[in-house]
Every structure is written in C-alpha cells, then in structure tokens.
Design a protein around this motif. Structure first.
Motif, PDB file in Angstrom:
ATOM      1  N   ASP A 105      44.483  29.213  31.227  1.00 57.90           N
ATOM      2  CA  ASP A 105      45.851  29.736  31.235  1.00 57.90           C
ATOM      3  C   ASP A 105      46.154  30.595  32.454  1.00 57.90           C
ATOM      4  OD1 ASP A 105      46.368  28.539  28.750  1.00 57.90           O
ATOM      5  OD2 ASP A 105      45.505  30.250  27.693  1.00 57.90           O
ATOM      6  N   ALA A 106      45.194  30.751  33.341  1.00 59.44           N
ATOM      7  CA  ALA A 106      45.357  31.643  34.496  1.00 59.44           C
ATOM      8  C   ALA A 106      46.281  31.039  35.550  1.00 59.44           C
ATOM      9  CB  ALA A 106      43.996  31.945  35.114  1.00 59.44           C
ATOM     10  N   ASP A 107      47.076  31.912  36.165  1.00 58.64           N
ATOM     11  CA  ASP A 107      47.905  31.469  37.281  1.00 58.64           C
ATOM     12  C   ASP A 107      47.066  31.468  38.564  1.00 58.64           C
ATOM     13  OD1 ASP A 107      47.721  34.163  38.084  1.00 58.64           O
ATOM     14  OD2 ASP A 107      49.759  34.625  37.464  1.00 58.64           O
ATOM     15  N   ASP A 108      47.641  30.989  39.642  1.00 59.44           N
ATOM     16  CA  ASP A 108      46.897  30.878  40.898  1.00 59.44           C
ATOM     17  C   ASP A 108      46.410  32.233  41.411  1.00 59.44           C
ATOM     18  OD1 ASP A 108      47.053  28.124  40.953  1.00 59.44           O
ATOM     19  OD2 ASP A 108      48.818  28.086  42.261  1.00 59.44           O
ATOM     20  N   ALA A 109      47.220  33.275  41.255  1.00 63.26           N
ATOM     21  CA  ALA A 109      46.816  34.606  41.714  1.00 63.26           C
ATOM     22  C   ALA A 109      45.591  35.098  40.944  1.00 63.26           C
ATOM     23  CB  ALA A 109      47.967  35.593  41.577  1.00 63.26           C
ATOM     24  N   THR A 110      45.548  34.829  39.653  1.00 61.63           N
ATOM     25  CA  THR A 110      44.400  35.228  38.844  1.00 61.63           C
ATOM     26  C   THR A 110      43.170  34.427  39.244  1.00 61.63           C
ATOM     27  OG1 THR A 110      45.829  35.871  37.011  1.00 61.63           O
ATOM     28  CG2 THR A 110      43.510  35.436  36.482  1.00 61.63           C
ATOM     29  N   LEU A 111      43.345  33.141  39.484  1.00 62.32           N
ATOM     30  CA  LEU A 111      42.222  32.322  39.931  1.00 62.32           C
ATOM     31  C   LEU A 111      41.686  32.819  41.268  1.00 62.32           C
ATOM     32  CD1 LEU A 111      43.411  28.699  39.034  1.00 62.32           C
ATOM     33  CD2 LEU A 111      41.906  30.212  37.715  1.00 62.32           C
ATOM     34  N   ASP A 112      42.575  33.194  42.171  1.00 63.69           N
ATOM     35  CA  ASP A 112      42.154  33.732  43.461  1.00 63.69           C
ATOM     36  C   ASP A 112      41.372  35.025  43.278  1.00 63.69           C
ATOM     37  OD1 ASP A 112      43.479  31.632  44.717  1.00 63.69           O
ATOM     38  OD2 ASP A 112      45.215  32.856  45.299  1.00 63.69           O
ATOM     39  N   ALA A 113      41.861  35.905  42.407  1.00 62.03           N
ATOM     40  CA  ALA A 113      41.192  37.184  42.159  1.00 62.03           C
ATOM     41  C   ALA A 113      39.824  36.962  41.516  1.00 62.03           C
ATOM     42  CB  ALA A 113      42.061  38.073  41.272  1.00 62.03           C
ATOM     43  N   PHE A 114      39.744  36.036  40.575  1.00 64.27           N
ATOM     44  CA  PHE A 114      38.471  35.751  39.917  1.00 64.27           C
ATOM     45  C   PHE A 114      37.484  35.152  40.910  1.00 64.27           C
ATOM     46  CE2 PHE A 114      35.757  33.243  36.920  1.00 64.27           C
ATOM     47  CZ  PHE A 114      35.250  34.325  36.209  1.00 64.27           C
ATOM     48  N   GLU A 115      37.974  34.283  41.763  1.00 70.90           N
ATOM     49  CA  GLU A 115      37.114  33.681  42.781  1.00 70.90           C
ATOM     50  C   GLU A 115      36.580  34.742  43.746  1.00 70.90           C
ATOM     51  OE1 GLU A 115      36.870  29.499  45.172  1.00 70.90           O
ATOM     52  OE2 GLU A 115      38.831  30.186  44.466  1.00 70.90           O
ATOM     53  N   ALA A 116      37.393  35.733  44.066  1.00 70.29           N
ATOM     54  CA  ALA A 116      36.939  36.830  44.927  1.00 70.29           C
ATOM     55  C   ALA A 116      35.830  37.624  44.243  1.00 70.29           C
ATOM     56  CB  ALA A 116      38.106  37.747  45.284  1.00 70.29           C
ATOM     57  N   VAL A 117      35.957  37.824  42.951  1.00 67.54           N
ATOM     58  CA  VAL A 117      34.899  38.511  42.188  1.00 67.54           C
ATOM     59  C   VAL A 117      33.621  37.686  42.221  1.00 67.54           C
ATOM     60  CG1 VAL A 117      34.196  39.156  39.842  1.00 67.54           C
ATOM     61  CG2 VAL A 117      36.431  39.871  40.715  1.00 67.54           C
ATOM     62  N   LEU A 118      33.742  36.388  42.025  1.00 67.31           N
ATOM     63  CA  LEU A 118      32.556  35.523  42.007  1.00 67.31           C
ATOM     64  C   LEU A 118      31.832  35.482  43.351  1.00 67.31           C
ATOM     65  CD1 LEU A 118      33.803  32.458  39.923  1.00 67.31           C
ATOM     66  CD2 LEU A 118      32.426  34.392  39.146  1.00 67.31           C
ATOM     67  N   ALA A 119      32.517  35.837  44.413  1.00 64.96           N
ATOM     68  CA  ALA A 119      31.892  35.841  45.739  1.00 64.96           C
ATOM     69  C   ALA A 119      30.961  37.036  45.942  1.00 64.96           C
ATOM     70  CB  ALA A 119      32.974  35.845  46.817  1.00 64.96           C
ATOM     71  N   GLU A 120      31.018  38.005  45.048  1.00 60.49           N
ATOM     72  CA  GLU A 120      30.199  39.213  45.173  1.00 60.49           C
ATOM     73  C   GLU A 120      28.805  39.009  44.572  1.00 60.49           C
ATOM     74  OE1 GLU A 120      31.160  41.881  46.846  1.00 60.49           O
ATOM     75  OE2 GLU A 120      33.149  41.036  47.231  1.00 60.49           O
ATOM     76  N   ALA A 121      27.880  39.863  44.977  1.00 60.00           N
ATOM     77  CA  ALA A 121      26.499  39.801  44.481  1.00 60.00           C
ATOM     78  C   ALA A 121      26.436  40.268  43.021  1.00 60.00           C
ATOM     79  CB  ALA A 121      25.596  40.690  45.339  1.00 60.00           C
ATOM     80  N   ASP A 122      25.584  39.623  42.239  1.00 57.04           N
ATOM     81  CA  ASP A 122      25.444  39.944  40.821  1.00 57.04           C
ATOM     82  C   ASP A 122      25.108  41.406  40.563  1.00 57.04           C
ATOM     83  OD1 ASP A 122      26.039  37.435  39.838  1.00 57.04           O
ATOM     84  OD2 ASP A 122      23.964  36.769  39.850  1.00 57.04           O
ATOM     85  N   GLN A 123      24.210  41.966  41.347  1.00 58.18           N
ATOM     86  CA  GLN A 123      23.810  43.357  41.137  1.00 58.18           C
ATOM     87  C   GLN A 123      25.009  44.286  41.293  1.00 58.18           C
ATOM     88  OE1 GLN A 123      22.399  41.181  43.182  1.00 58.18           O
ATOM     89  NE2 GLN A 123      20.226  41.058  42.731  1.00 58.18           N
ATOM     90  N   ASP A 124      25.832  44.023  42.290  1.00 61.29           N
ATOM     91  CA  ASP A 124      27.027  44.835  42.497  1.00 61.29           C
ATOM     92  C   ASP A 124      28.018  44.631  41.349  1.00 61.29           C
ATOM     93  OD1 ASP A 124      26.039  45.796  44.933  1.00 61.29           O
ATOM     94  OD2 ASP A 124      27.008  44.187  46.069  1.00 61.29           O
ATOM     95  N   LEU A 125      28.229  43.382  40.973  1.00 65.74           N
ATOM     96  CA  LEU A 125      29.166  43.086  39.889  1.00 65.74           C
ATOM     97  C   LEU A 125      28.761  43.783  38.598  1.00 65.74           C
ATOM     98  CD1 LEU A 125      29.897  39.298  40.415  1.00 65.74           C
ATOM     99  CD2 LEU A 125      31.504  41.196  40.664  1.00 65.74           C
ATOM    100  N   TYR A 126      27.494  43.734  38.266  1.00 67.09           N
ATOM    101  CA  TYR A 126      27.045  44.364  37.029  1.00 67.09           C
ATOM    102  C   TYR A 126      27.272  45.873  37.085  1.00 67.09           C
ATOM    103  CZ  TYR A 126      24.511  45.611  32.897  1.00 67.09           C
ATOM    104  OH  TYR A 126      24.209  46.121  31.661  1.00 67.09           O
ATOM    105  N   ALA A 127      26.970  46.489  38.210  1.00 68.42           N
ATOM    106  CA  ALA A 127      27.189  47.932  38.354  1.00 68.42           C
ATOM    107  C   ALA A 127      28.674  48.268  38.214  1.00 68.42           C
ATOM    108  CB  ALA A 127      26.652  48.416  39.698  1.00 68.42           C
ATOM    109  N   TRP A 128      29.539  47.438  38.768  1.00 71.81           N
ATOM    110  CA  TRP A 128      30.980  47.692  38.676  1.00 71.81           C
ATOM    111  C   TRP A 128      31.505  47.471  37.270  1.00 71.81           C
ATOM    112  CZ3 TRP A 128      31.798  44.081  43.420  1.00 71.81           C
ATOM    113  CH2 TRP A 128      31.353  44.727  44.580  1.00 71.81           C
ATOM    114  N   VAL A 129      31.120  46.368  36.634  1.00 70.16           N
ATOM    115  CA  VAL A 129      31.621  46.058  35.296  1.00 70.16           C
ATOM    116  C   VAL A 129      31.101  47.064  34.275  1.00 70.16           C
ATOM    117  CG1 VAL A 129      31.522  44.347  33.428  1.00 70.16           C
ATOM    118  CG2 VAL A 129      31.997  43.608  35.747  1.00 70.16           C
TER     119      VAL A 129
END
Length: 88
Positions: A38-62
């Motif tokens: 159900d995501a719009d293009d802007a949400t897909l772009d934002a999610f894709e930007a998150v996926l480009a980050e390293a897992d260790q950083d993502l886990y610390a942020w989330v």
C-alpha cells in the motif's frame, strides 16, 4: 530498462527479510510484508534508503541506542512504532 512496481516490491521485500542480522530480518521483513503493497512512491524511496544502511547502524537506530541521520528519521520512526506495537 525501468523497474516495474511489482518487481520493485519483490526486491524490497527480499532485501528487507534477508539482511544478515536476524533481528533486522524480523523487524524490516515484517514491516515490508505489512506495508509495502500500500506504500506510495515516496514511502518506497524512504524505505529503500533505510535498506541501504548497515544492519548494525539500523538496529541501533530502531532500538533507540543511537541517533539516526535526520533524513532517515521519519521512516525509522514508522518502522520503530510498528516494531514496538508488535513487541507489546
């Protein structure tokens, strides 16, 4: 060649659920399964930007252990809210 929406969604689901750190597989994979269709293009772009980050950083942020980059805050907040809802 331009990627179709269907192909993009499949690619993002795969990347979200097969990260390398099991915790991020679960957090990002669950968010992707629940929201990507159900995501719009802007949400897909934002999610894709998150996926480009390293897992260790993502886990610390989330998990709130570190401050994320300002550009990723809105998407990470959405992911974090869903994660906290599932955990409770």
């Amino acid at each position: 060649m331009t990627e179709t929406r269907e192909t993009r969604l499949k690619r993002l689901r795969m990347r979200a659920g097969h990260r390398g750190i099991k915790e991020m597989d679960l957090i990002l994979g669950a968010w992707a399964e629940t929201h990507l269709a159900d995501a719009d293009d802007a949400t897909l772009d934002a999610f894709e930007a998150v996926l480009a980050e390293a897992d260790q950083d993502l886990y610390a942020w989330v998990s709130g252990q570190a401050e994320p980059p300002r550009a990723l805050v809105p998407m990470l907040d959405r992911i974090r809210r869903d994660y906290e809802t599932v955990r409770s």
